[in-house]
Scaffold this active site. Structure first.
Site, PDB file in Angstrom:
ATOM      1  N   ARG A 254       0.850  -1.208   0.000  1.00  0.00           N
ATOM      2  CA  ARG A 254       0.000   0.000   0.000  1.00  0.00           C
ATOM      3  C   ARG A 254       0.883   1.255   0.000  1.00  0.00           C
ATOM      4  NH1 ARG A 254      -3.063  -3.648  -0.675  1.00  0.00           N
ATOM      5  NH2 ARG A 254      -4.625  -4.482   0.744  1.00  0.00           N
TER       6      ARG A 254
ATOM      7  N   GLU B 121     -13.710 -15.356   8.852  1.00  0.00           N
ATOM      8  CA  GLU B 121     -13.659 -14.686   7.543  1.00  0.00           C
ATOM      9  C   GLU B 121     -13.344 -15.668   6.430  1.00  0.00           C
ATOM     10  OE1 GLU B 121     -10.935 -11.357   7.245  1.00  0.00           O
ATOM     11  OE2 GLU B 121     -11.364 -11.087   5.121  1.00  0.00           O
TER      12      GLU B 121
ATOM     13  N   LYS C 236     -17.447 -12.537   8.599  1.00  0.00           N
ATOM     14  CA  LYS C 236     -16.916 -11.532   7.662  1.00  0.00           C
ATOM     15  C   LYS C 236     -16.731 -12.184   6.295  1.00  0.00           C
ATOM     16  CE  LYS C 236     -12.999  -8.451   6.828  1.00  0.00           C
ATOM     17  NZ  LYS C 236     -12.060  -7.503   7.415  1.00  0.00           N
TER      18      LYS C 236
ATOM     19  N   SER D 158     -14.239  -5.747   1.675  1.00  0.00           N
ATOM     20  CA  SER D 158     -14.423  -5.070   0.377  1.00  0.00           C
ATOM     21  C   SER D 158     -13.783  -5.861  -0.758  1.00  0.00           C
ATOM     22  CB  SER D 158     -13.945  -3.623   0.419  1.00  0.00           C
ATOM     23  OG  SER D 158     -12.588  -3.485   0.755  1.00  0.00           O
ATOM     24  N   GLY D 159     -12.706  -6.566  -0.495  1.00  0.00           N
ATOM     25  CA  GLY D 159     -12.199  -7.570  -1.426  1.00  0.00           C
ATOM     26  C   GLY D 159     -11.727  -7.115  -2.791  1.00  0.00           C
ATOM     27  N   GLY D 160     -11.486  -5.819  -2.973  1.00  0.00           N
ATOM     28  CA  GLY D 160     -11.046  -5.337  -4.285  1.00  0.00           C
ATOM     29  C   GLY D 160     -12.094  -4.477  -4.975  1.00  0.00           C
TER      30      GLY D 160
ATOM     31  N   ARG E 299      -9.276  -1.774   2.298  1.00  0.00           N
ATOM     32  CA  ARG E 299      -9.009  -0.861   1.181  1.00  0.00           C
ATOM     33  C   ARG E 299     -10.141   0.135   0.959  1.00  0.00           C
ATOM     34  NH1 ARG E 299      -7.629  -5.881  -2.587  1.00  0.00           N
ATOM     35  NH2 ARG E 299      -8.822  -6.861  -0.901  1.00  0.00           N
TER      36      ARG E 299
HETATM   37  P1  13P Z   1     -10.484  -5.449   2.253  1.00  0.00           P
HETATM   38  O1  13P Z   1     -11.725  -4.724   2.663  1.00  0.00           O
HETATM   39  O2  13P Z   1      -9.415  -4.557   1.676  1.00  0.00           O
HETATM   40  O3  13P Z   1     -10.776  -6.670   1.424  1.00  0.00           O
HETATM   41  O4  13P Z   1      -9.805  -5.967   3.591  1.00  0.00           O
HETATM   42  C1  13P Z   1     -10.576  -6.541   4.535  1.00  0.00           C
HETATM   43  C2  13P Z   1      -9.791  -7.561   5.240  1.00  0.00           C
HETATM   44  O5  13P Z   1      -9.610  -7.475   6.433  1.00  0.00           O
HETATM   45  C3  13P Z   1      -9.252  -8.679   4.463  1.00  0.00           C
HETATM   46  O6  13P Z   1      -8.852  -9.691   5.345  1.00  0.00           O
END
Ligand code: 13P
Length: 341
Positions: free
Chosen positions: A33, A177, A219, A261-263, A292
């Site tokens: 990042r 998650e 999650k 959010s995953g991208g 992100r």
């Molecule tokens: P993102 O929202 O960037 O996908 O990150 C969340 C997260 O904690 C991934 O493990």
């Protein structure tokens, strides 16, 4: 710890349309990042950046929990207050990432198993003394060419449940998650099918290992086409597919679902979260646990310079506010524009 105490922690994190800031990037990930904004990733720069986020005035109105990385939970703000204490004083629950990453799964090319169970009981006990009251463990599943395999789905569910049981024993709420990745070209239907298989197995294992679902948070990914899919679904289609999949497979006793959010871009993540919260018949709060999608604008505004801290905090506060509105199904493009970043 009594079961109701874990349930109270979980519910407090998602109360009043609040969500979670995932600020638990490992040293490697935060390095990527920082590369994107031309900043060298030193321990002090990482501390300065997290200090910026956690000292943003008013963010606690929209964020009920922050996930920290091992290095970060041991660091302190500019005035010397340990980050865990600083967050708790604002009414924000400190959390900790405890998995040690997704590693290649033996005999399953392109698939991963998340590691970190060795010594976890002792690590959780220490994190509890450092103020952590919830934790995170992320498993990843790629889609396509027969993936995710039953093997991958099964071993990751087993590990997630072992982690969750240890957390509850330590008085820490486990965020489970399971992330169906969106980096391939699969369809919305493929995402729904993979997500369903992952959730079925996960809840079987959680039951088998006697995890109390009332003291957990889920999650997941949203049910969403892969980045490379030719047919990119509307927020309404994503929302309907997501809620119908989860309604069928996630027990109503789970106190909250907080999406990653995953991208997705910042705006997509907000718009889709708002859309899922406009679908009828949702037994659990549907909120966010974004990395992100809460930080991209703030990181860009900061660019590593102390002169930009205020602008970066404004950008972060704006995204936090927009996502809390979305968690209540009350976001619109008008409010997005009415409050400039
Ligand atoms: P993102 O929202 O960037 O996908 O990150 C969340 C997260 O904690 C991934 O493990």
């Amino acid at each position: 710890m009594a079961a109701h105490e874990l349930n109270e922690i979980a519910r407090s994190i998602v109360a009043d349309d609040k969500g979670i800031l995932a600020a638990d990037e490992s040293t490697g990930t935060i390095g990527k990042r920082f590369d994107s904004i031309g900043v060298e990733s030193t321990e002090e720069q990482r501390r300065a950046y997290r200090n910026l986020l956690f000292t943003t005035e008013g963010f606690e109105d929209f964020i009920g929990g922050v996930i920290l990385f091992d290095e970060t939970i041991r660091q302190a703000s500019d005035d010397g207050t340990p980050f865990g204490e600083l967050l708790a004083a604002k009414g924000v629950v400190p959390g900790i990432k405890v998995d040690t990453g997704a590693k290649a799964l033996a005999g399953a090319p392109g698939e991963t198993i998340t590691e970190g169970l060795d010594g976890l009981r002792e690590r959780l006990a220490e994190y509890h003394t450092l103020g952590a009251r919830f934790a995170k463990w992320r498993a990843t599943y790629s889609v396509g060419d027969g993936r995710p395999s039953d093997y991958c789905v099964s071993v990751n569910a087993h590990a997630l449940a072992r982690y969750a049981a240890l957390c509850q024993e330590a008085g820490i709420v486990p965020i489970v998650e399971p992330e169906v990745l969106m980096d391939t070209g699969h369809s919305l239907e493929d995402s729904a099918a993979a997500t369903a298989r992952v959730l079925v197995r996960l809840y079987e294992e959680l039951a088998a290992q006697q995890v109390d679902l009332t003291g957990t948070l889920l999650k997941p990914n949203m049910v969403i086409p892969g980045k490379g899919a030719s047919d990119q679904a509307s927020p309404q289609r994503i929302a309907e597919a997501t809620v119908s999949c989860f309604r069928e497979l996630v027990p109503a006793s789970v106190p909250g679902i907080v999406f990653l959010s995953g991208g997705q871009s910042e705006l997509e993540a907000t718009e889709n979260l708002d859309a899922v919260n406009r679908v009828d018949d949702r037994p659990w709060p549907l909120s966010f646990s974004y990395g992100r999608a809460l930080q991209a604008s703030a990181l860009a505004a900061w660019a590593g310079s102390p002169d930009n801290v205020e602008a970066a905090q404004q950008a972060f506060l704006h995204r936090a506010r927009m996502n809390a509105l979305a968690a209540g199904g009350g976001w619109s493009s008008d409010v997005e524009e009415a409050v400039p970043a």
